[in-house]
Write a protein that holds these residues in place. Structure first.
Motif, PDB file in Angstrom:
ATOM      1  N   ARG A  50       0.835  -1.202   0.000  1.00 48.65           N
ATOM      2  CA  ARG A  50       0.000   0.000   0.000  1.00 48.65           C
ATOM      3  C   ARG A  50       0.868   1.250   0.000  1.00 48.65           C
ATOM      4  O   ARG A  50       1.473   1.598   1.014  1.00 48.65           O
ATOM      5  CB  ARG A  50      -0.894   0.038   1.239  1.00 48.65           C
ATOM      6  CG  ARG A  50      -2.054  -0.914   1.208  1.00 48.65           C
ATOM      7  CD  ARG A  50      -2.817  -0.856   2.510  1.00 48.65           C
ATOM      8  NE  ARG A  50      -4.045  -1.626   2.426  1.00 48.65           N
ATOM      9  CZ  ARG A  50      -5.223  -1.107   2.149  1.00 48.65           C
ATOM     10  NH1 ARG A  50      -5.328   0.172   1.925  1.00 48.65           N
ATOM     11  NH2 ARG A  50      -6.295  -1.881   2.112  1.00 48.65           N
ATOM     12  N   PRO A  51       0.965   1.944  -1.132  1.00 48.28           N
ATOM     13  CA  PRO A  51       1.654   3.238  -1.111  1.00 48.28           C
ATOM     14  C   PRO A  51       0.842   4.242  -0.300  1.00 48.28           C
ATOM     15  O   PRO A  51      -0.374   4.301  -0.403  1.00 48.28           O
ATOM     16  CB  PRO A  51       1.727   3.618  -2.581  1.00 48.28           C
ATOM     17  CG  PRO A  51       0.606   2.878  -3.233  1.00 48.28           C
ATOM     18  CD  PRO A  51       0.430   1.616  -2.465  1.00 48.28           C
ATOM     19  N   GLN A  52       1.538   4.993   0.527  1.00 49.34           N
ATOM     20  CA  GLN A  52       0.836   5.923   1.412  1.00 49.34           C
ATOM     21  C   GLN A  52       1.759   7.078   1.760  1.00 49.34           C
ATOM     22  O   GLN A  52       2.961   6.903   1.964  1.00 49.34           O
ATOM     23  CB  GLN A  52       0.388   5.194   2.686  1.00 49.34           C
ATOM     24  CG  GLN A  52      -0.448   6.038   3.631  1.00 49.34           C
ATOM     25  CD  GLN A  52      -1.040   5.199   4.752  1.00 49.34           C
ATOM     26  OE1 GLN A  52      -1.583   4.116   4.509  1.00 49.34           O
ATOM     27  NE2 GLN A  52      -0.901   5.667   5.967  1.00 49.34           N
ATOM     28  N   LEU A  53       1.180   8.284   1.827  1.00 51.36           N
ATOM     29  CA  LEU A  53       1.947   9.476   2.165  1.00 51.36           C
ATOM     30  C   LEU A  53       2.109   9.625   3.669  1.00 51.36           C
ATOM     31  O   LEU A  53       1.187   9.348   4.440  1.00 51.36           O
ATOM     32  CB  LEU A  53       1.251  10.729   1.633  1.00 51.36           C
ATOM     33  CG  LEU A  53       1.207  10.958   0.127  1.00 51.36           C
ATOM     34  CD1 LEU A  53       0.495  12.261  -0.162  1.00 51.36           C
ATOM     35  CD2 LEU A  53       2.602  10.977  -0.454  1.00 51.36           C
ATOM     36  N   TRP A  88       7.525   8.830  -7.459  1.00 46.10           N
ATOM     37  CA  TRP A  88       6.637   9.939  -7.166  1.00 46.10           C
ATOM     38  C   TRP A  88       6.352  10.690  -8.463  1.00 46.10           C
ATOM     39  O   TRP A  88       7.253  10.941  -9.265  1.00 46.10           O
ATOM     40  CB  TRP A  88       7.286  10.931  -6.198  1.00 46.10           C
ATOM     41  CG  TRP A  88       7.576  10.412  -4.835  1.00 46.10           C
ATOM     42  CD1 TRP A  88       8.710   9.774  -4.418  1.00 46.10           C
ATOM     43  CD2 TRP A  88       6.734  10.529  -3.700  1.00 46.10           C
ATOM     44  NE1 TRP A  88       8.637   9.463  -3.085  1.00 46.10           N
ATOM     45  CE2 TRP A  88       7.432   9.926  -2.604  1.00 46.10           C
ATOM     46  CE3 TRP A  88       5.476  11.075  -3.470  1.00 46.10           C
ATOM     47  CZ2 TRP A  88       6.890   9.864  -1.326  1.00 46.10           C
ATOM     48  CZ3 TRP A  88       4.939  11.007  -2.203  1.00 46.10           C
ATOM     49  CH2 TRP A  88       5.640  10.405  -1.145  1.00 46.10           C
ATOM     50  N   ASP A  89       5.114  11.064  -8.654  1.00 46.92           N
ATOM     51  CA  ASP A  89       4.729  12.005  -9.703  1.00 46.92           C
ATOM     52  C   ASP A  89       3.949  13.116  -9.013  1.00 46.92           C
ATOM     53  O   ASP A  89       2.871  12.886  -8.461  1.00 46.92           O
ATOM     54  CB  ASP A  89       3.865  11.306 -10.758  1.00 46.92           C
ATOM     55  CG  ASP A  89       3.471  12.244 -11.901  1.00 46.92           C
ATOM     56  OD1 ASP A  89       3.566  13.461 -11.726  1.00 46.92           O
ATOM     57  OD2 ASP A  89       3.064  11.732 -12.959  1.00 46.92           O
ATOM     58  N   ARG A 103       0.954  11.292  -7.210  1.00 49.72           N
ATOM     59  CA  ARG A 103       0.839   9.836  -7.347  1.00 49.72           C
ATOM     60  C   ARG A 103       2.100   9.170  -6.812  1.00 49.72           C
ATOM     61  O   ARG A 103       3.198   9.713  -6.928  1.00 49.72           O
ATOM     62  CB  ARG A 103       0.630   9.456  -8.809  1.00 49.72           C
ATOM     63  CG  ARG A 103      -0.640  10.039  -9.424  1.00 49.72           C
ATOM     64  CD  ARG A 103      -0.863   9.502 -10.818  1.00 49.72           C
ATOM     65  NE  ARG A 103      -2.090  10.027 -11.399  1.00 49.72           N
ATOM     66  CZ  ARG A 103      -2.705   9.499 -12.452  1.00 49.72           C
ATOM     67  NH1 ARG A 103      -2.183   8.437 -13.056  1.00 49.72           N
ATOM     68  NH2 ARG A 103      -3.808  10.028 -12.907  1.00 49.72           N
ATOM     69  N   LEU A 104       1.889   7.992  -6.228  1.00 47.84           N
ATOM     70  CA  LEU A 104       3.010   7.195  -5.736  1.00 47.84           C
ATOM     71  C   LEU A 104       2.778   5.728  -6.058  1.00 47.84           C
ATOM     72  O   LEU A 104       1.691   5.209  -5.802  1.00 47.84           O
ATOM     73  CB  LEU A 104       3.163   7.374  -4.211  1.00 47.84           C
ATOM     74  CG  LEU A 104       4.214   6.512  -3.528  1.00 47.84           C
ATOM     75  CD1 LEU A 104       5.622   6.809  -4.069  1.00 47.84           C
ATOM     76  CD2 LEU A 104       4.164   6.702  -2.010  1.00 47.84           C
ATOM     77  N   MET A 162      -1.224   5.123  -5.729  1.00 49.06           N
ATOM     78  CA  MET A 162      -1.811   6.019  -4.729  1.00 49.06           C
ATOM     79  C   MET A 162      -2.006   7.392  -5.361  1.00 49.06           C
ATOM     80  O   MET A 162      -1.101   7.937  -5.994  1.00 49.06           O
ATOM     81  CB  MET A 162      -0.880   6.119  -3.515  1.00 49.06           C
ATOM     82  CG  MET A 162      -1.408   6.932  -2.331  1.00 49.06           C
ATOM     83  SD  MET A 162      -1.258   8.721  -2.449  1.00 49.06           S
ATOM     84  CE  MET A 162       0.425   8.984  -2.879  1.00 49.06           C
ATOM     85  N   LYS A 163      -3.210   7.964  -5.184  1.00 50.12           N
ATOM     86  CA  LYS A 163      -3.510   9.276  -5.746  1.00 50.12           C
ATOM     87  C   LYS A 163      -3.962  10.203  -4.620  1.00 50.12           C
ATOM     88  O   LYS A 163      -4.882   9.873  -3.875  1.00 50.12           O
ATOM     89  CB  LYS A 163      -4.609   9.175  -6.802  1.00 50.12           C
ATOM     90  CG  LYS A 163      -4.242   8.281  -7.984  1.00 50.12           C
ATOM     91  CD  LYS A 163      -5.397   8.161  -8.973  1.00 50.12           C
ATOM     92  CE  LYS A 163      -5.029   7.229 -10.118  1.00 50.12           C
ATOM     93  NZ  LYS A 163      -6.137   7.093 -11.096  1.00 50.12           N
ATOM     94  N   GLN A 164      -3.268  11.326  -4.516  1.00 55.34           N
ATOM     95  CA  GLN A 164      -3.567  12.289  -3.458  1.00 55.34           C
ATOM     96  C   GLN A 164      -3.760  13.681  -4.067  1.00 55.34           C
ATOM     97  O   GLN A 164      -2.827  14.260  -4.610  1.00 55.34           O
ATOM     98  CB  GLN A 164      -2.424  12.346  -2.449  1.00 55.34           C
ATOM     99  CG  GLN A 164      -2.550  13.432  -1.402  1.00 55.34           C
ATOM    100  CD  GLN A 164      -3.638  13.140  -0.387  1.00 55.34           C
ATOM    101  OE1 GLN A 164      -3.711  12.027   0.115  1.00 55.34           O
ATOM    102  NE2 GLN A 164      -4.478  14.113  -0.099  1.00 55.34           N
ATOM    103  N   PRO A 165      -5.009  14.209  -4.040  1.00 54.11           N
ATOM    104  CA  PRO A 165      -5.179  15.578  -4.558  1.00 54.11           C
ATOM    105  C   PRO A 165      -4.518  16.593  -3.627  1.00 54.11           C
ATOM    106  O   PRO A 165      -4.614  16.485  -2.403  1.00 54.11           O
ATOM    107  CB  PRO A 165      -6.695  15.756  -4.589  1.00 54.11           C
ATOM    108  CG  PRO A 165      -7.210  14.794  -3.569  1.00 54.11           C
ATOM    109  CD  PRO A 165      -6.268  13.638  -3.555  1.00 54.11           C
TER     110      PRO A 165
END
Length: 649
Positions: A231-234, A265-266, A292-293, A306-309
């Protein structure tokens, strides 16, 4: 939860797609029974088929002398009422080819062992509750009544008796070798724990154990699966500033069962990084970005994306306007702050007089005149803040009072305004007279066209533009609305009932002259007359208002019918109708007219009706017509008359 390999684009694909395709199929696990590999890190333990079992064992033993913190994703299927039987995380020393069906869930009778069991079927013989539950058991014993039940059972999900909900749930097993504490959490909530020396008390001093998952179905079934966590996570501090020109700190808090070997990372602005904790990232301009990660573990498995706005906000441009500030008068301050990117979440106002507000458009009232500094600080949800200060003048509010006099109808009502604050210069006085009419001036007079009660109001404006409060005054305009009665005729000595009409009460009446009146001081006396009389009625109200009206009475010898001998119905306004004057007659039996051939052309029972010289709307020709009339006098006597009348054209 989607566990299929995501479609990677751009740099994600260039970085991660160079792995050999078979890496996705390699597995460090031994599969038994019905177990199958679904994706690189995900496994089906049992299909939705009865009387099957499946186990998945890691090939490599682990040492319980070392702590571990394992994350898994589990899915217990979609059938709640008839789904079975559950899954378990199992530690054991006997090998990698073990497993049992049905309620044993791949764990029963394995000795020595420890199982963290998620049970979805109620087996009364084992002491199961009627909800989906989790427990910690040892030595292949699934009974909750046994000493081998170390912890639980409790609901698998906090506050929810059903985990067979089609959803994926995070299943965490944490072992602290120093404190001998095992903790089990589902979806981030601690469910059961036990403090026990597993090496000495369960595994006979042997710290090296196999670990894996087991599952089984019996007379009921469910699709039961698990995934080794990837699980990719920030690691993300939401309290940092997300403002234009401020670098943003991104950290990696990914959860992986294995070792994360690579990551990408993007940052959503065309830049990328491959380190675990990239340096603070500075966005070139405010806007909405999607970070994104993607991570890869040491087994060659690649995670979902993983997508984080992330919103990089611009700074507010604060501004506000306000109406004229006058003492004692609340006004709304209009907030005109603008923000290109983001959302304002906080308004901090300081009005310079000890008052503050957090409203977007606050109300403010100053009690003292003077110069005040009004400050506004606007802060966005991204933490971007800016302020503005304006110097505002507060002017005095004039004070006034109003008075007015009651009057009689037709007499002007006088109004006066009083200046209660002479030191405040005034520009004008404004009256509302309570009937839709307005006037200006400190002292005015007005003639109301109708009597009644009126609520007039007054306000003023200072030379600074401040409006006073409104002062109200009630005035009464008295209108007796006198009517002495319609002019009438009466027979000599016939009693005539007078009946004056008025408004109001407490009125005084005076008929003049008093000739023939029974009482000249009341509204409705009786009159007995011998000759024509003109009466004047004077009425005085309690307020002193006086009104006068007259009544003409024509007196005839009677009772009698007075009927003309000719008339000219030519609409010239003179002698256009034929009618009887009937003094002393109280009721008319009939009044009829016939032409020369005996045809009736007019008939009435009304004392006031008249003939216009037509019959069925057609004018009758000039000539002589016969009439007859009969009535009853005021004494009850019957009498009649007859004669002729000539139409002249």
């Amino acid at each position: 939860m989607n566990r299929t390999l995501p479609l990677l684009t751009g740099l994600l694909w260039l970085l991660l797609s160079n792995l050999p395709l078979f890496a996705q199929l390699q597995t460090p696990y031994i599969l038994n029974g019905a177990a199958t590999q679904r994706t690189c890190n995900c496994y089906v333990l049992t299909e939705d088929v009865m009387n099957t079992s499946g186990t998945v064992w890691n090939k490599n033993k682990i040492s319980l002398n070392n702590s571990f913190d394992y994350y898994f994703d589990v899915n217990l299927g979609c059938k709640d009422d008839n789904g079975a039987d559950g899954i378990g995380f199992i530690l054991q020393t006997r090998g990698t080819n073990l497993g049992t069906t049905g309620q044993g869930m791949g764990f029963q009778n394995i000795v020595p062992s420890l199982g963290v069991m998620i049970d979805t079927w109620e087996n009364l013989a084992d002491g199961d509750p009627d909800y989906d539950h989790v427990s910690i058991q040892v030595n292949g014993d699934i009974s909750h009544s046994s000493v081998n039940n170390l912890a639980g059972p409790v609901t698998a999900l906090e506050g929810n008796g059903n985990i067979e909900d089609c959803n994926w749930h995070i299943f965490r097993i944490k072992w602290d070798a120093a404190t001998k504490l095992m903790e089990v959490s589902i979806d981030g909530v601690l469910r059961v724990s036990v403090q026990k020396d597993l090496v000495a008390d369960v595994f006979g001093g042997d710290p090296m154990v196999y670990w894996g998952f087991g599952s089984g179905t019996g007379g009921s079934s469910n699709l039961q699966q698990f995934c080794a966590a990837l699980r990719p996570q920030l690691a993300f501090d939401n309290n940092q500033l997300f403002c234009d020109g401020t670098p943003i700190v991104f950290g990696d808090d990914s959860k992986s069962f294995g070792t994360v070997t690579r990551r990408l990372w993007d940052f959503g602005d065309g830049t990328t990084s491959t380190v675990a904790d990239p340096p603070p990232h500075l966005y070139a301009r405010p806007g909405e970005y999607e970070v994104r990660l993607v991570i890869e573990d040491n087994s060659g498995c690649i995670s979902d994306t993983m997508k984080q706005p992330v919103t990089i906000g611009s700074y507010p441009v604060p501004d506000f306007t306000t109406d004229l500030l006058c003492t004692g008068h609340p006004v709304t301050i209009t907030n005109k702050t603008t923000l290109d990117v983001g959302t304002i979440r906080q308004w901090d106002w300081d009005f310079g007089n000890g008052q503050t507000s957090a409203s977007q458009h606050p109300f403010i009232a100053y009690t003292d005149t003077g110069t005040y500094s009004i400050k506004l600080q606007a802060t966005s949800t991204q933490g971007c803040s800016a302020g503005i200060e304006k110097i505002m003048e507060v002017y005095p509010t004039p004070g006034i009072s109003a008075s007015g006099e009651n009057a009689c109808i037709g007499v002007p009502v006088s109004f006066t305004g009083t200046d209660e604050t002479p030191t405040v210069p005034l520009s004008q006085w404004y009256w509302d007279l309570g009937n839709g009419q307005q006037q200006t001036g400190q002292q005015i007079s007005y003639v109301y066209p109708a009597g009644g009660t009126y609520e007039a109001s007054l306000h003023t404006v200072s030379t600074d533009g401040c409006f006073s409060d409104t002062s109200k005054v009630t005035v009464i305009v008295t209108d007796i609305n006198l009517f002495a009665g319609n002019d009438t005729i009466v027979a000599r000595n016939q009693p005539l009932q007078l009946n004056a009409r008025t408004n109001g009460s407490g009125l005084q009446f005076r008929w003049s002259p008093a000739t023939g009146l029974t009482d000249p001081g009341i509204a409705d006396p009786l009159a007995y007359l011998q000759q024509d009389q003109v009466y004047q009625l004077t009425v005085t109200s309690a307020e002193g208002c006086i009104e006068i009206d007259t009544l003409n009475v024509k007196v005839y010898a009677g009772p009698e019918f007075y009927i003309p001998t000719a008339f000219s119905p030519n609409n010239d306004g003179r002698n256009d109708v034929f009618r009887a004057i009937s003094p002393g007659v109280s009721a008319l039996d009939f009044f009829r007219v016939w032409n020369r051939w005996g045809q009736e052309v007019f008939s009435t029972h009304s004392l006031t009706a008249s003939w216009d010289g037509t019959f069925k709307g057609i004018p009758m020709p000039a000539g002589t017509y016969v009439w007859m009339i009969q009535g009853t006098d005021y004494k009850g006597r019957l009498f009649n008359r007859k004669g002729t009348v000539t139409i002249v054209r």
